[in-house]
Write a protein that holds these residues in place. Structure first.
Motif, PDB file in Angstrom:
ATOM      1  N   LEU A  75      32.958 -20.762   4.201  1.00 29.41           N
ATOM      2  CA  LEU A  75      32.711 -18.909   4.767  1.00 29.41           C
ATOM      3  C   LEU A  75      31.284 -18.797   5.084  1.00 29.41           C
ATOM      4  O   LEU A  75      29.807 -18.791   5.144  1.00 29.41           O
ATOM      5  CB  LEU A  75      32.903 -17.573   5.521  1.00 29.41           C
ATOM      6  N   GLU A  76      31.096 -18.791   3.298  1.00 30.55           N
ATOM      7  CA  GLU A  76      29.518 -18.564   2.009  1.00 30.55           C
ATOM      8  C   GLU A  76      28.911 -19.926   2.780  1.00 30.55           C
ATOM      9  O   GLU A  76      27.981 -19.782   3.169  1.00 30.55           O
ATOM     10  CB  GLU A  76      29.844 -18.513   1.293  1.00 30.55           C
ATOM     11  N   GLN A  77      29.356 -21.286   2.938  1.00 29.23           N
ATOM     12  CA  GLN A  77      28.439 -22.398   3.354  1.00 29.23           C
ATOM     13  C   GLN A  77      28.404 -22.212   4.347  1.00 29.23           C
ATOM     14  O   GLN A  77      26.354 -22.605   4.746  1.00 29.23           O
ATOM     15  CB  GLN A  77      29.359 -23.829   2.481  1.00 29.23           C
ATOM     16  N   ILE A  78      28.608 -22.199   5.767  1.00 32.42           N
ATOM     17  CA  ILE A  78      28.258 -22.136   7.043  1.00 32.42           C
ATOM     18  C   ILE A  78      27.529 -20.476   6.876  1.00 32.42           C
ATOM     19  O   ILE A  78      27.240 -20.378   7.912  1.00 32.42           O
ATOM     20  CB  ILE A  78      29.325 -22.495   8.185  1.00 32.42           C
ATOM     21  N   ASP A  79      26.881 -19.789   5.944  1.00 35.45           N
ATOM     22  CA  ASP A  79      26.329 -18.374   6.353  1.00 35.45           C
ATOM     23  C   ASP A  79      27.024 -17.868   7.436  1.00 35.45           C
ATOM     24  O   ASP A  79      27.249 -17.128   8.351  1.00 35.45           O
ATOM     25  CB  ASP A  79      25.688 -19.013   7.160  1.00 35.45           C
ATOM     26  N   ALA A  80      28.558 -17.358   7.387  1.00 34.19           N
ATOM     27  CA  ALA A  80      29.190 -16.751   8.741  1.00 34.19           C
ATOM     28  C   ALA A  80      29.411 -15.481   8.240  1.00 34.19           C
ATOM     29  O   ALA A  80      30.645 -14.831   7.440  1.00 34.19           O
ATOM     30  CB  ALA A  80      31.056 -17.132   7.884  1.00 34.19           C
ATOM     31  N   HIS A  81      28.188 -14.818   7.764  1.00 36.55           N
ATOM     32  CA  HIS A  81      28.479 -13.113   7.195  1.00 36.55           C
ATOM     33  C   HIS A  81      28.918 -12.957   8.032  1.00 36.55           C
ATOM     34  O   HIS A  81      29.084 -11.331   7.782  1.00 36.55           O
ATOM     35  CB  HIS A  81      26.731 -12.792   6.446  1.00 36.55           C
ATOM     36  N   ASP A  82      28.861 -12.440   8.913  1.00 29.19           N
ATOM     37  CA  ASP A  82      29.196 -11.622  10.488  1.00 29.19           C
ATOM     38  C   ASP A  82      30.708 -12.247  11.156  1.00 29.19           C
ATOM     39  O   ASP A  82      30.857 -11.147  11.848  1.00 29.19           O
ATOM     40  CB  ASP A  82      28.039 -11.378  11.267  1.00 29.19           C
ATOM     41  N   ASP A  83      31.420 -12.886  10.062  1.00 33.99           N
ATOM     42  CA  ASP A  83      32.507 -13.100  10.554  1.00 33.99           C
ATOM     43  C   ASP A  83      33.981 -11.873  10.340  1.00 33.99           C
ATOM     44  O   ASP A  83      33.840 -11.557   9.086  1.00 33.99           O
ATOM     45  CB  ASP A  83      33.408 -14.491  10.306  1.00 33.99           C
ATOM     46  N   PRO A  84      34.294 -11.622  11.409  1.00 39.60           N
ATOM     47  CA  PRO A  84      35.271 -10.940  11.079  1.00 39.60           C
ATOM     48  C   PRO A  84      36.507 -11.195   9.970  1.00 39.60           C
ATOM     49  O   PRO A  84      37.237 -10.151   8.664  1.00 39.60           O
ATOM     50  CB  PRO A  84      36.130 -10.834  12.434  1.00 39.60           C
ATOM     51  N   MET A  85      36.695 -12.672   9.384  1.00 39.12           N
ATOM     52  CA  MET A  85      37.418 -12.597   8.457  1.00 39.12           C
ATOM     53  C   MET A  85      37.063 -12.807   6.909  1.00 39.12           C
ATOM     54  O   MET A  85      38.035 -12.377   6.288  1.00 39.12           O
ATOM     55  CB  MET A  85      37.773 -14.252   8.534  1.00 39.12           C
ATOM     56  N   VAL A  86      35.593 -12.535   6.976  1.00 38.15           N
ATOM     57  CA  VAL A  86      35.664 -11.909   5.628  1.00 38.15           C
ATOM     58  C   VAL A  86      35.802 -10.632   4.810  1.00 38.15           C
ATOM     59  O   VAL A  86      36.629 -10.639   3.965  1.00 38.15           O
ATOM     60  CB  VAL A  86      33.679 -11.961   5.537  1.00 38.15           C
ATOM     61  N   THR A  87      35.643  -9.378   6.060  1.00 43.83           N
ATOM     62  CA  THR A  87      36.398  -8.378   5.474  1.00 43.83           C
ATOM     63  C   THR A  87      37.674  -8.590   5.695  1.00 43.83           C
ATOM     64  O   THR A  87      38.042  -7.308   5.381  1.00 43.83           O
ATOM     65  CB  THR A  87      35.393  -6.881   6.854  1.00 43.83           C
ATOM     66  N   ALA A  88      38.626  -9.321   6.460  1.00 40.67           N
ATOM     67  CA  ALA A  88      39.582  -8.924   6.656  1.00 40.67           C
ATOM     68  C   ALA A  88      40.522  -9.336   5.111  1.00 40.67           C
ATOM     69  O   ALA A  88      40.675  -9.011   5.064  1.00 40.67           O
ATOM     70  CB  ALA A  88      40.256  -9.681   7.450  1.00 40.67           C
TER      71      ALA A  88
END
Length: 299
Positions: A75-88
């Motif tokens: 997720l970091e590599q694709i800059d998915a900062h706002d993806d809800p899976m990060v916080t989950a």
């Protein structure tokens, strides 16, 4: 010797997982990120964690810290900062953390499934460093990251770290936004370095070591202060030479399962291509495969 990019592309088609194929398309062909996210979701569990051999050394379906770490790295590599899976994922990490703020190396549920010899249930917390590093890079504000960061600094500043713990600790130092503290912390690792910038892996296969490029994979980071330019250049030269005839790269730790070997080779091949590009050994443009070659995404 320049690497054979066409052969590397073919290797990814031959042997890499769908996840690495989509990730390669994002990194090298400016492809959209949604296929990566879709492929990654297949490794997610209902509890918010990750499993299903996302980290190839644990083959079971249950949620494990190493798989969560791998997911956050992608997720970091694709800059998915706002993806809800990060916080989950951070929520799940907090649910399995131990009292000192770290997370276990391997949770007990792994014992029911095939695993690498070093992936046995343990509360050893060294995966905490890299997991926290990914969350810092993703810009997360989460209670688990606060406690984990405190644990990481305490370990780095009070203990002598070796092997992969040193690797992951340097990953943390490169990511955490405390530049002065990081500058002082990296010097604690200098006595462990061999003349070529590597460190040995205690208990690993014969000759197993971590190179300077694994210890400091990105230019311009605090860890790079440990290595002279000529060491980095020599490591890059060596990395280019290590491309095999099939176009991919191999790894130097134990090959214990056919599935593990195939999956890790796809991962390390993509990692090595990205490292070479970050150091100017591969052009940044999408023409890295040559004008007469199909792009990595195959369209």
């Amino acid at each position: 010797m320049p690497i054979n990019l066409d052969a590397a592309r073919r290797f990814l088609y031959d042997d890499a997982r769908l996840l690495e194929r989509h990730l390669a398309a994002v990194l090298f062909d400016d492809a959209p990120t949604e296929p990566v996210v879709t492929a990654l979701r297949a490794y997610r569990n209902a509890d918010g964690g990750w499993g299903h051999a996302l980290e190839p050394d644990l083959r079971g379906p249950d949620s494990q810290v190493s798989a969560a770490m791998s997911a956050l790295g992608i997720l970091e590599q694709i800059d998915a900062h706002d993806d809800p899976m990060v916080t989950a994922t951070a929520d799940w990490l907090q649910s399995v953390s131990v009292s000192d703020g770290s997370v276990p190396h391997v949770l007990p549920t792994a014992s029911a499934y095939p695993a690498a010899p070093w992936m046995q249930p343990s509360d050893e917390g060294f995966l905490t460093y890299r997991t926290a590093a990914h969350l810092w890079c993703l810009g997360v504000d989460h209670p688990w990251l606060t406690s984990a960061t405190e644990w990481c600094w305490n370990q780095i500043e009070t203990r002598e770290l070796a092997g992969y713990e040193a690797v992951f600790a340097l990953n943390f130092i490169d990511a955490v936004p405390e530049s002065v503290r990081a500058e002082h912390a990296v010097e604690r690792f200098r006595p462990s370095l061999r003349a070529d910038g590597s460190i040995p892996i205690p208990g690993g296969v014969d000759g197993e070591r971590v190179t300077a490029l694994k210890l400091s994979p990105k230019p311009g980071t605090p860890s790079r202060a440990l290595f002279a330019d000529d060491i980095i250049e020599a490591n890059l030269d060596a990395l280019e030479r290590e491309q095999l005839d099939d176009g991919g790269w191999d790894f130097d730790f134990l090959h214990w399962s056919p599935g593990q070997v195939v999956e890790w080779r796809g991962i390390v091949t993509l990692e090595n291509l990205d490292t070479l590009r970050a150091h100017g050994r591969i052009a940044e443009s999408t023409e890295i495969l040559g004008k007469n070659s199909a792009p990595l995404r195959g369209k």
